[in-house]
Design an enzyme around this catalytic site. Structure first.
Site, PDB file in Angstrom:
ATOM      1  N   GLY A   1       4.550   0.463   4.442  1.00 37.21           N
ATOM      2  CA  GLY A   1       3.921   1.033   3.264  1.00 37.21           C
ATOM      3  C   GLY A   1       4.673   0.724   1.986  1.00 37.21           C
ATOM      4  O   GLY A   1       4.104   0.206   1.022  1.00 37.21           O
ATOM      5  N   ASP A   2       5.962   0.994   1.992  1.00 36.70           N
ATOM      6  CA  ASP A   2       6.674   0.997   0.722  1.00 36.70           C
ATOM      7  C   ASP A   2       7.971   0.208   0.749  1.00 36.70           C
ATOM      8  O   ASP A   2       8.664   0.124  -0.264  1.00 36.70           O
ATOM      9  CB  ASP A   2       6.995   2.458   0.336  1.00 36.70           C
ATOM     10  CG  ASP A   2       7.283   2.594  -1.137  1.00 36.70           C
ATOM     11  OD1 ASP A   2       6.597   1.939  -1.925  1.00 36.70           O
ATOM     12  OD2 ASP A   2       8.203   3.350  -1.499  1.00 36.70           O
TER      13      ASP A   2
END
Lengths: 161, 161
Positions: B19-20
């Site tokens: 995700g990040d």
């Protein structure tokens, strides 16, 4: 929605949501509603449109959600509505860390949402919980807050000053 | 680095990185190196500085990494160096999805990095793998690519045209 996701799938999704997802409680104007507003609960995950297929994979795995191209670069997977979001968040909760507070607030909103449809005082309480979720999300673009709803309710005579 | 992370921890971290996080292979100028360049391997995770304590939690859990405030709003946890990154990526690999290609390329780079220190042809091959990682990361700010290294090696007579 699938309810038989295993712990490894849930842990992965919780990590993904903690990193790049959003747990949102948005107060939306609804002129045909008695209370004139609705609280819309959403789990949102975004990706570059070039990696849209991963969102489609999540959608299949969860067996829920809507894929939408925000523009020609960004695609989002949205899971909307408290009836869908609540059971999913309940499953994700043991694995969430960074967005655990938002999840807990949203679960509280979901639990009470059905019983507040025609109860302005209770609905306003849930709007205040939505404000708390937005604050945790560093949300800056909100136009409708619990203060807006309170003002409307006062103007309509639904609540006292 | 901890090598006894359980599958739930690894699945969560893989989701978070998908995700990040960023899996980075960066070609860095090093004037005192025989080949004048180094490939720096990094796993990077960022968060709002107000949520820095989650990065500290990851750091403790992984028992590795450096916390750095990028500015007054953004903090990053960086795990730098192929000797640390490779075993961690090996563990995360079964759970990664979106960044699996980057992970596989970086593992290939890590496996060969020690043996290419004084071998310009082989080192250049790893620089090309770094280019591939950067392309997958939609990286736009790179100043040194395999083409830069190739030009330097040609100028120094380390490789033929």
């Amino acid at each position: 929605m699938k309810t038989n996701l295993n712990d490894l799938q849930l842990a992965y999704l919780a990590g993904f949501i903690d990193g790049d997802g959003s747990l949102i409680a948005q107060i939306v104007k609804k002129d045909d509603y008695i209370l004139k507003y609705q609280i819309r609960i959403t789990i949102s995950m975004i990706q570059s449109t070039s990696r849209k297929h991963f969102l489609i994979q999540f959608q299949k795995e969860l067996d829920t959600g809507t894929i939408r191209d925000r523009n020609d670069k960004i695609t989002e997977l949205n899971i909307i509505g408290h009836l869908t979001v609540q059971p999913l968040l309940q499953q994700l909760r043991p694995f969430l860390r960074i967005k655990l507070k938002q999840a807990n607030l949203i679960i509280r909103i979901c639990e009470q949402l059905s019983s507040t449809k025609n109860d302005p005082i209770k609905f306003l309480e849930l709007c205040e919980l939505s404000d708390q979720v937005a604050n945790l999300n560093d949300s800056k673009k909100r136009t409708v807050t619990s203060a807006t709803v309170k003002k409307t309710f006062q103007d309509l005579g639904l609540i006292k000053e």
